[in-house]
Design a protein around this motif. Structure first.
Motif, PDB file in Angstrom:
ATOM      1  N   THR A   1      42.849  54.397  36.136  1.00 56.84           N
ATOM      2  CA  THR A   1      42.667  54.097  34.713  1.00 56.84           C
ATOM      3  C   THR A   1      43.313  52.735  34.432  1.00 56.84           C
ATOM      4  OG1 THR A   1      44.780  55.105  34.162  1.00 56.84           O
ATOM      5  CG2 THR A   1      42.847  56.549  34.150  1.00 56.84           C
ATOM      6  N   ASP A   2      43.027  52.182  33.265  1.00 62.34           N
ATOM      7  CA  ASP A   2      43.638  50.893  32.912  1.00 62.34           C
ATOM      8  C   ASP A   2      45.164  50.986  32.960  1.00 62.34           C
ATOM      9  OD1 ASP A   2      41.241  49.685  32.663  1.00 62.34           O
ATOM     10  OD2 ASP A   2      41.104  49.935  30.468  1.00 62.34           O
ATOM     11  N   GLU A   3      45.698  52.097  32.443  1.00 61.35           N
ATOM     12  CA  GLU A   3      47.151  52.266  32.433  1.00 61.35           C
ATOM     13  C   GLU A   3      47.695  52.276  33.862  1.00 61.35           C
ATOM     14  OE1 GLU A   3      45.057  54.308  30.685  1.00 61.35           O
ATOM     15  OE2 GLU A   3      45.444  53.295  28.789  1.00 61.35           O
ATOM     16  N   GLN A   4      46.998  53.002  34.753  1.00 64.71           N
ATOM     17  CA  GLN A   4      47.458  53.076  36.149  1.00 64.71           C
ATOM     18  C   GLN A   4      47.427  51.699  36.804  1.00 64.71           C
ATOM     19  OE1 GLN A   4      44.685  56.036  37.484  1.00 64.71           O
ATOM     20  NE2 GLN A   4      46.092  57.755  37.121  1.00 64.71           N
ATOM     21  N   LYS A   5      46.359  50.939  36.571  1.00 63.20           N
ATOM     22  CA  LYS A   5      46.274  49.608  37.180  1.00 63.20           C
ATOM     23  C   LYS A   5      47.412  48.718  36.676  1.00 63.20           C
ATOM     24  CE  LYS A   5      41.246  49.906  37.342  1.00 63.20           C
ATOM     25  NZ  LYS A   5      40.008  49.405  36.740  1.00 63.20           N
ATOM     26  N   GLN A   6      47.650  48.775  35.343  1.00 64.87           N
ATOM     27  CA  GLN A   6      48.714  47.951  34.774  1.00 64.87           C
ATOM     28  C   GLN A   6      50.082  48.362  35.311  1.00 64.87           C
ATOM     29  OE1 GLN A   6      48.474  45.277  33.086  1.00 64.87           O
ATOM     30  NE2 GLN A   6      46.277  45.316  32.578  1.00 64.87           N
ATOM     31  N   ARG A   7      50.290  49.665  35.445  1.00 74.23           N
ATOM     32  CA  ARG A   7      51.604  50.149  35.861  1.00 74.23           C
ATOM     33  C   ARG A   7      51.893  49.848  37.329  1.00 74.23           C
ATOM     34  NH1 ARG A   7      55.232  50.745  38.241  1.00 74.23           N
ATOM     35  NH2 ARG A   7      56.830  52.382  38.378  1.00 74.23           N
ATOM     36  N   PHE A   8      50.875  50.072  38.197  1.00 74.07           N
ATOM     37  CA  PHE A   8      51.175  50.104  39.634  1.00 74.07           C
ATOM     38  C   PHE A   8      50.928  48.806  40.401  1.00 74.07           C
ATOM     39  CE2 PHE A   8      50.199  54.787  38.997  1.00 74.07           C
ATOM     40  CZ  PHE A   8      51.527  55.193  39.118  1.00 74.07           C
ATOM     41  N   LEU A   9      49.904  48.032  40.025  1.00 76.96           N
ATOM     42  CA  LEU A   9      49.466  46.973  40.938  1.00 76.96           C
ATOM     43  C   LEU A   9      50.470  45.826  41.086  1.00 76.96           C
ATOM     44  CD1 LEU A   9      45.629  46.870  40.184  1.00 76.96           C
ATOM     45  CD2 LEU A   9      46.769  47.724  42.241  1.00 76.96           C
TER      46      LEU A   9
ATOM     47  N   VAL B   1      42.866  36.824  44.859  1.00 76.94           N
ATOM     48  CA  VAL B   1      41.990  36.152  43.890  1.00 76.94           C
ATOM     49  C   VAL B   1      40.734  36.953  43.569  1.00 76.94           C
ATOM     50  CG1 VAL B   1      42.848  33.854  44.494  1.00 76.94           C
ATOM     51  CG2 VAL B   1      40.826  34.776  45.678  1.00 76.94           C
ATOM     52  N   HIS B   2      40.347  37.885  44.466  1.00 79.21           N
ATOM     53  CA  HIS B   2      39.123  38.652  44.194  1.00 79.21           C
ATOM     54  C   HIS B   2      39.380  39.801  43.225  1.00 79.21           C
ATOM     55  CE1 HIS B   2      41.149  40.685  47.495  1.00 79.21           C
ATOM     56  NE2 HIS B   2      40.445  41.764  47.276  1.00 79.21           N
ATOM     57  N   PHE B   3      40.633  40.091  42.902  1.00 78.62           N
ATOM     58  CA  PHE B   3      40.928  41.115  41.902  1.00 78.62           C
ATOM     59  C   PHE B   3      40.605  40.570  40.515  1.00 78.62           C
ATOM     60  CE2 PHE B   3      43.639  44.882  43.323  1.00 78.62           C
ATOM     61  CZ  PHE B   3      43.135  44.875  44.620  1.00 78.62           C
ATOM     62  N   PRO B   4      40.484  41.488  39.520  1.00 70.61           N
ATOM     63  CA  PRO B   4      40.153  41.026  38.163  1.00 70.61           C
ATOM     64  C   PRO B   4      41.301  40.213  37.546  1.00 70.61           C
ATOM     65  CG  PRO B   4      39.812  43.405  38.399  1.00 70.61           C
ATOM     66  CD  PRO B   4      40.538  42.951  39.623  1.00 70.61           C
ATOM     67  N   ALA B   5      40.945  39.366  36.593  1.00 66.65           N
ATOM     68  CA  ALA B   5      41.944  38.631  35.830  1.00 66.65           C
ATOM     69  C   ALA B   5      42.845  39.635  35.110  1.00 66.65           C
ATOM     70  CB  ALA B   5      41.254  37.719  34.814  1.00 66.65           C
TER      71      ALA B   5
ATOM     72  N   PRO C   1      35.674  34.746  44.679  1.00 65.22           N
ATOM     73  CA  PRO C   1      35.271  35.324  45.963  1.00 65.22           C
ATOM     74  C   PRO C   1      36.485  35.527  46.873  1.00 65.22           C
ATOM     75  CG  PRO C   1      33.955  33.373  45.445  1.00 65.22           C
ATOM     76  CD  PRO C   1      35.051  33.438  44.430  1.00 65.22           C
ATOM     77  N   ARG C   2      36.477  36.652  47.585  1.00 63.41           N
ATOM     78  CA  ARG C   2      37.595  36.984  48.459  1.00 63.41           C
ATOM     79  C   ARG C   2      37.793  35.915  49.535  1.00 63.41           C
ATOM     80  NH1 ARG C   2      38.515  43.062  50.620  1.00 63.41           N
ATOM     81  NH2 ARG C   2      40.626  42.770  51.387  1.00 63.41           N
ATOM     82  N   SER C   3      36.667  35.279  49.924  1.00 61.89           N
ATOM     83  CA  SER C   3      36.730  34.287  51.003  1.00 61.89           C
ATOM     84  C   SER C   3      37.561  33.065  50.624  1.00 61.89           C
ATOM     85  CB  SER C   3      35.309  33.851  51.366  1.00 61.89           C
ATOM     86  OG  SER C   3      34.646  33.395  50.206  1.00 61.89           O
TER      87      SER C   3
END
Lengths: 374, 395
Positions: B94-102, B42-46, B54-56
């Motif tokens: 990069t945005d592309e890397q986040k979209q591709r990998f996460l 949940v603490h990651f971006p939308a 908050p991570r907690s």
């Protein structure tokens, strides 16, 4: 099992600041060293401010009995600071051991409530006349007899805080008694002690007038409760000793140059200090756990008994180790009378034994954690 | 930061469960839907599996999902992806890397491993010699990595390699995402003293990495790797333990069950270790309480030292206590376990495996330096290698 609160509350942190600034003012190492050369058993001026003006003598005592109505957690914070300065004041002996013993008696009775109030308000200094070393769970030998007239006779060796105490709490056959130290028939003889910042004395009673404050059974329980609280809170004093030794040694290791660089840059030195830091951080958790368990569980619970035994098994050794490292890593200057390291070494070594050596407390752990001997 | 609270998370979790009943939904479909609902971390971006919460508050989601019998992403199997790759991609990608990998990282569809240590670069990781040479939009990588857990299962690796040998060692390193299915990647199991192979050696020969798979700037690799390593140290030794949790509980049980094994010497040592284990547990608990009120302490770096020493001493005592049974070993068969399970094997295994605890994730000697220099502020050792070009360092 709920987890103990191992942190410091805001009120505890404020109390620490107040005590620390008082001690920074009045109990610098040089002053403590000089006091050791005098005949006074403790620093009466410092004690008055600490005990009466700041009210720390009554932290364990409920408000209706003249105290602050705080508890073991707050008392532990005061002891941390006193350990940090090895200040010569009768806090552990009067405000912890004697107060805890009286609190375990029937406080509805005047002969208990009266002395407790005087002690909590810092008007009188008391000492529990039991011979050290003494540990919770092992009743100290009773060496004083009460005669038919209610006077006491006998001798108690190695009593901490007896010199300078106005009121003695004496365990005699038949119960626990209060004795006015100024009475005829009371003789308090100083013993040359390893730790001169917490003097020891032999208490000799020859037909001394006394008042009984508890009967046989309750007296045994009261002395044990005092020893449990004393041992548990002593862990915080030991933490304070270790903290000072670590901080002072780190400071010195960063300033002392040999071979063209600060000795603290050598791994042989810095690894020892890092290990010590870890032990001090661990001792803090153990000491807080004991204080919190005494506050939550009272003196009767198994959790408190186990937490105290764990803390005493651990913290005493950490304080001694810290003081020994302090001497060693200071090199020659650490061996001198002039440098305060020896005050901490002597207090740490005496503390390690006074309320049960680590091995004794491990025996308690064996019993409470179901780890029986062969 | 969004203003989402525990109730908001409960509502979203309920909506997820209503739309994707765990009883009838395919496991992977459920995990993907959970990621898309922002309930993965949940603490990651939308849009990246989170809600900027908050991570907690993560435990709120976990509790609701566990109560509903929802499948999890088997975090033990994908620990390196979750604990090391993901925070680094989030921070430097990069945005592309986040979209591709996460997303496939979190669902476990794609397993990650870490190509950092080398035979010649252990504690001195920045001395690494694996070379990456650029040709237009592609890098060619040659070298050898070691102590790679999960390399034989991994689809991707985080990799650091030397891109400029003419610079001092910390400056000439670049951080990449390496495709483990590249024909130039060869994975060989590395058998350990326990008999099994948790780890691998990885040989990289002419491995091609597109520049689009670089994480952070050229020459910025050391800084990027520091993020990864910080997360590793948080992950090791951070779990909450009950009294007698961990190895001490196993020995204590043996002590109680088998009175014929007891000796006075072992009793004294057992009690000393029991107390130290309890104090280490309390120290960890105190650290967690500090974190919960937002006062993180430096005790974390020390806890790993404590647990490494305790695991070694306790398991050594256990083998000794067992006597005749301590002379036996459960199984020397070469296996490829997916994780370390200290309680699933015999004492001899625990004794041998615990030897790694003071080496992996930072040796105890290096951790002591870190405590001494960063916590106590002691001066560093004089360094002769800091300002010398990597290619000129003695080796």
């Amino acid at each position: 099992m709920t987890e103990p609160d191992l942190l410091y509350s805001e009120a505890e942190t404020d109390l620490r600041s107040a005590v620390r600034s008082l001690l920074a003012d009045r109990a610098q190492p040089a002053a403590v060293l000089a006091r050791g050369e005098t005949a006074d058993p403790y620093d009466a001026g410092l004690w008055r401010v600490l005990a009466a003006d700041m009210g720390t003598a009554g932290l364990l005592v409920p408000e209706k009995l003249g105290g602050q109505g705080a508890g073991p957690r707050e008392t532990a914070v005061v002891l941390e600071e006193l350990g940090r300065s090895v200040a010569p004041v009768p806090y552990l002996t009067s405000a912890v051991l004697a107060a805890s013993a009286l609190l375990a008696c029937d406080t509805a009775r005047d002969e208990v409530a009266g002395p407790l109030r005087a002690l909590a308000e810092g008007r009188r200094v008391a000492a529990l006349a039991i011979p050290l070393p003494a540990a919770p769970g092992a009743p100290p030998p009773v060496t004083v007899r009460a005669d038919a007239a209610g006077t006491l006779s006998g001798e108690v060796s190695a009593v901490a805080g007896a010199a300078g105490a106005e009121l003695l709490l004496v365990r005699a056959d038949g119960g626990l008694y209060t004795v006015d130290a100024a009475s005829e028939g009371v003789r308090v003889t100083g013993i040359t002690a390893l730790d001169r910042t917490r003097p020891l004395a032999r208490v000799t009673l020859a037909g001394a007038p006394a008042r009984r404050v508890a009967g046989e059974e309750r007296a045994t329980a009261a002395v044990d409760a005092a020893l449990l609280a004393g041992a548990g809170l002593l862990a915080s004093e030991q933490l304070g000793i270790a903290e000072w030794c670590l901080a002072e040694t780190v400071r010195y290791a960063g300033e002392r140059y040999q071979f063209g660089r600060p000795i603290g840059s050598f791994q042989a030195v810095k690894h020892r200090l890092a290990e010590l830091w870890l032990q001090v951080a661990s001792a803090r958790a153990a000491a807080r756990s004991a204080a919190d368990a005494l506050a939550a569980d009272g003196a009767g619970g198994v959790e408190a008994a186990l937490a105290v035994a764990v803390a005493q098994s651990y913290c005493g050794q950490v304080a001694v180790r810290a003081a020994e490292e302090c001497v060693q890593l200071h090199g020659g200057i650490g061996m001198t009378w002039e440098h305060p390291a020896h005050l901490y070494l002597k207090r740490a070594k005496a503390d390690q034994i006074a309320l049960g050596a680590p091995g004794r407390h491990r025996e308690t752990v064996a019993a409470l954690a179901d780890l029986p001997a062969p | 930061m969004s203003t989402i609270d525990a109730d908001g998370l409960r509502r979203r979790t309920a909506a997820l469960l209503a739309a994707h009943d765990p009883a009838t939904t395919d496991r992977l479909d459920f995990l993907r839907a959970r990621f898309d609902a922002g309930l993965a971390w949940v603490h990651f971006p939308a849009g990246l599996g989170g809600l900027d919460a908050p991570r907690s508050l993560q435990p709120v989601v976990e509790a609701e999902l566990a109560a509903a019998g929802a499948p999890d992403n088997d975090p033990r199997r994908i620990g390196i992806g979750l604990g090391m790759a993901a925070p680094t991609i989030l921070r430097y990608g990069t945005d592309e890397q986040k979209q591709r990998f996460l997303r496939p990282l979190w669902t476990g569809e794609e397993v990650w491993c870490q190509l950092f240590s080398e035979p010649g670069a252990g504690s001195d990781l920045a001395a690494l010699a694996t070379r990456a040479v650029r040709d237009g939009d592609t890098w060619t990588v040659d070298g050898q990595k070691v102590w790679t857990s999960g390399a034989h299962l991994a689809r991707w690796a985080i990799l650091i390699a030397r891109t400029d040998p003419g610079l001092p060692k910390h400056q000439g390193i670049t951080y990449f995402v390496c495709d483990m299915s590249d024909p130039g990647v060869e994975v060989r199991p590395l058998r350990q003293i326990t008999g099994e192979a948790e780890f691998n050696e990885v040989f990289l020969t002419g491995v091609r990495i597109p520049d689009a798979h670089r994480l952070g700037g050229v020459g910025e690799g050391w800084r990027v790797a520091s993020t990864t390593l910080m997360n590793e140290r948080v992950a090791i030794g951070g779990a909450r333990v009950p009294r007698e949790g961990g190895m001490i509980g196993v020995v204590a049980e043996t002590w109680r069950a088998r009175p014929e094994l007891r000796t006075h010497d072992l009793h004294q040592r057992l009690l000393t270790l029991w107390v130290e284990a309890e104090v280490a547990r309390l120290t960890g608990e105190r650290l967690r309480q500090q974190l919960a009120v937002g006062q993180p302490g430096p005790e974390g770096s020390g806890l790993k030292l404590s647990f490494a020493r305790l695991n070694q001493e306790i398991s050594g005592l256990e083998v000794e206590l067992l006597g005749a049974d301590g002379l036996a070993y459960d199984d020397w068969t070469m296996r490829r376990p997916e994780g370390v399970d200290f309680t699933g094997r015999d004492a001899g295994y625990r004794y041998l495996r615990a030897k790694g605890n003071s080496i992996e994730g930072g040796t105890s000697e290096v951790l002591l330096n870190i405590v001494a220099e960063r916590v106590l502020g002691l001066p560093p050792e004089p360094r002769t290698d800091k300002d010398v070009a990597w290619k000129d360092l003695p080796r």
